[in-house]
Write a protein that holds these residues in place. Structure first.
Motif, PDB file in Angstrom:
ATOM      1  N   GLY A   1       4.113  -1.165  -1.684  1.00 14.40           N
ATOM      2  CA  GLY A   1       3.012  -1.762  -2.418  1.00 14.40           C
ATOM      3  C   GLY A   1       1.724  -1.819  -1.624  1.00 14.40           C
ATOM      4  N   ARG A   2       1.125  -2.997  -1.617  1.00 19.83           N
ATOM      5  CA  ARG A   2      -0.176  -3.182  -0.981  1.00 19.83           C
ATOM      6  C   ARG A   2      -0.066  -3.695   0.444  1.00 19.83           C
ATOM      7  N   SER A   3       1.153  -3.895   0.929  1.00 20.90           N
ATOM      8  CA  SER A   3       1.331  -4.312   2.321  1.00 20.90           C
ATOM      9  C   SER A   3       1.145  -3.112   3.253  1.00 20.90           C
TER      10      SER A   3
ATOM     11  N   ASP B   1       9.055 -11.050   8.497  1.00 17.12           N
ATOM     12  CA  ASP B   1       7.968 -10.951   7.522  1.00 17.12           C
ATOM     13  C   ASP B   1       8.079 -12.059   6.476  1.00 17.12           C
ATOM     14  N   ALA B   2       9.307 -12.337   6.028  1.00 16.41           N
ATOM     15  CA  ALA B   2       9.509 -13.408   5.048  1.00 16.41           C
ATOM     16  C   ALA B   2       9.042 -14.745   5.618  1.00 16.41           C
TER      17      ALA B   2
ATOM     18  N   GLY C   1       2.535 -10.600  12.613  1.00 14.12           N
ATOM     19  CA  GLY C   1       2.128  -9.834  13.778  1.00 14.12           C
ATOM     20  C   GLY C   1       0.817  -9.128  13.464  1.00 14.12           C
ATOM     21  N   ASP C   2       0.795  -7.817  13.656  1.00 14.51           N
ATOM     22  CA  ASP C   2      -0.413  -7.054  13.360  1.00 14.51           C
ATOM     23  C   ASP C   2      -0.385  -6.430  11.968  1.00 14.51           C
ATOM     24  N   LEU C   3       0.594  -6.803  11.158  1.00 10.30           N
ATOM     25  CA  LEU C   3       0.699  -6.278   9.801  1.00 10.30           C
ATOM     26  C   LEU C   3       0.109  -7.266   8.800  1.00 10.30           C
ATOM     27  N   ARG C   4      -0.449  -6.724   7.729  1.00 12.43           N
ATOM     28  CA  ARG C   4      -0.898  -7.539   6.605  1.00 12.43           C
ATOM     29  C   ARG C   4       0.074  -7.341   5.457  1.00 12.43           C
ATOM     30  N   LEU C   5       0.514  -8.461   4.873  1.00 11.04           N
ATOM     31  CA  LEU C   5       1.463  -8.436   3.767  1.00 11.04           C
ATOM     32  C   LEU C   5       0.804  -9.020   2.522  1.00 11.04           C
TER      33      LEU C   5
END
Length: 303
Positions: free
Chosen positions: A66-68, A86-87, A12-16
């Motif tokens: 973390g960095r997400s 997310d997975a 979506g609009d998230l960076r993982l």
């Protein structure tokens, strides 16, 4: 040292944040960590042994770790299904159609969700130190905290020292880096139990690196309310799982006594249960990663 490619993928609009090891042409193992834990919690030795077994391995940071990216949980609450999404986004971001899913604790519940609701994406499932995703632990926890035994139809609550630790931990200061690390280390020590030697230096390194990588260490606490929400999708029968399943559990797990693993294996057709003597609810013990890899690799080979 392991050679790894680090990249961010979109959910979506998230960076993982993700980290990939091995040959992309090989079958993929997706490692899914538990509540509030970063992807680096998967030991390098476990990753190495899976890669040496002829697999590409991907581990990643959940949202709020973390960095997400972080999420304002108050205005935008999420559930286990969102974490499972997310997975899937991690697999999509790496061009992987289906993977061997290996999940620990909450990651094991995410793996169950995927195997039930997105079966074509799961080649095999390995669920470590976890419980059936539809189990509601609340009533058993409430009874345990007031000194009552669990009801006959309930899975057992955590060990008494788990609740004692929760109360003590809530009072610990967390205003400095060292205080955060000390509190985290105390929790990992408690979860580890006494059945195997606790590798405190390794646990401290993990706690330090986790703190230093996190944009907001407190945000990981959002996983707790997210994981407690028993939405209807979590009540879907596990008997529909067709992916070959391995359930791995420690005999000394203070959070999920072995009855949780026995129940999970009993609900999934053809599932195999492997109890690891002395293992608690964590991976910080010398030689444990290799022992777990030696259980997982043959399961993946059997497909």
């Amino acid at each position: 040292m392991l050679n790894a490619d680090e990249t961010f993928v979109s959910s979506g609009d998230l960076r993982l944040w993700t980290q990939r090891f091995g040959d992309p042409a090989h079958p993929t193992v997706l490692l899914v960590m538990g509540t509030s834990a970063q992807g680096i919690g998967w030991p390098d030795d476990l990753v190495r042994r899976l890669v040496d077994g002829g697999r590409q391995v991907i581990r990643y940071d959940h949202r709020d770790t973390g960095r997400s990216d972080l999420v304002d949980f108050a205005s935008r609450p999420y559930t286990l299904a969102d974490l499972a999404g997310d997975a899937l986004a991690v697999l999509d971001g790496h061009g992987v159609g289906a993977a061997h899913v290996v999940g620990a604790s909450m990651g094991g519940a995410i793996g169950q969700w995927l195997a039930v609701h997105r079966p074509t994406r799961v080649r095999t499932l390995t669920a470590m130190m976890t419980s059936p995703m539809g189990n509601n632990p609340g009533p058993a926890w409430a009874r345990a905290m007031t000194g009552q035994p669990p009801a006959p139809d309930e899975l057992p609550p955590p060990a008494p020292h788990f609740f004692q630790h929760l109360m003590a931990s809530a009072a610990l200061p967390r205003t400095s880096r060292e205080e955060h690390i000390a509190a985290s280390l105390a929790t990992w020590r408690m979860l580890h139990g006494t059945g195997l030697p606790f590798d405190e230096p390794a646990a401290r390194r993990f706690a330090e690196l986790s703190y230093d990588r996190a944009a907001d260490p407190a945000a990981a606490a959002n996983h707790d309310p997210a994981g407690r929400q028993l939405t209807p999708d979590r009540l879907a029968p596990l008997s529909s799982i067709t992916a070959p399943t391995l359930v791995v559990h420690g005999t000394d797990d203070p959070l999920f006594p072995p009855a949780h693993a026995e129940a999970l294996a009993g609900l999934i057709p053809g599932a195999h249960l492997r109890l690891v003597p002395g293992m608690g609810h964590g991976l910080h013990s010398v030689g444990l990663a290799a022992q777990l890899a030696d259980l997982v690799n043959p399961h993946l080979d059997a497909l």
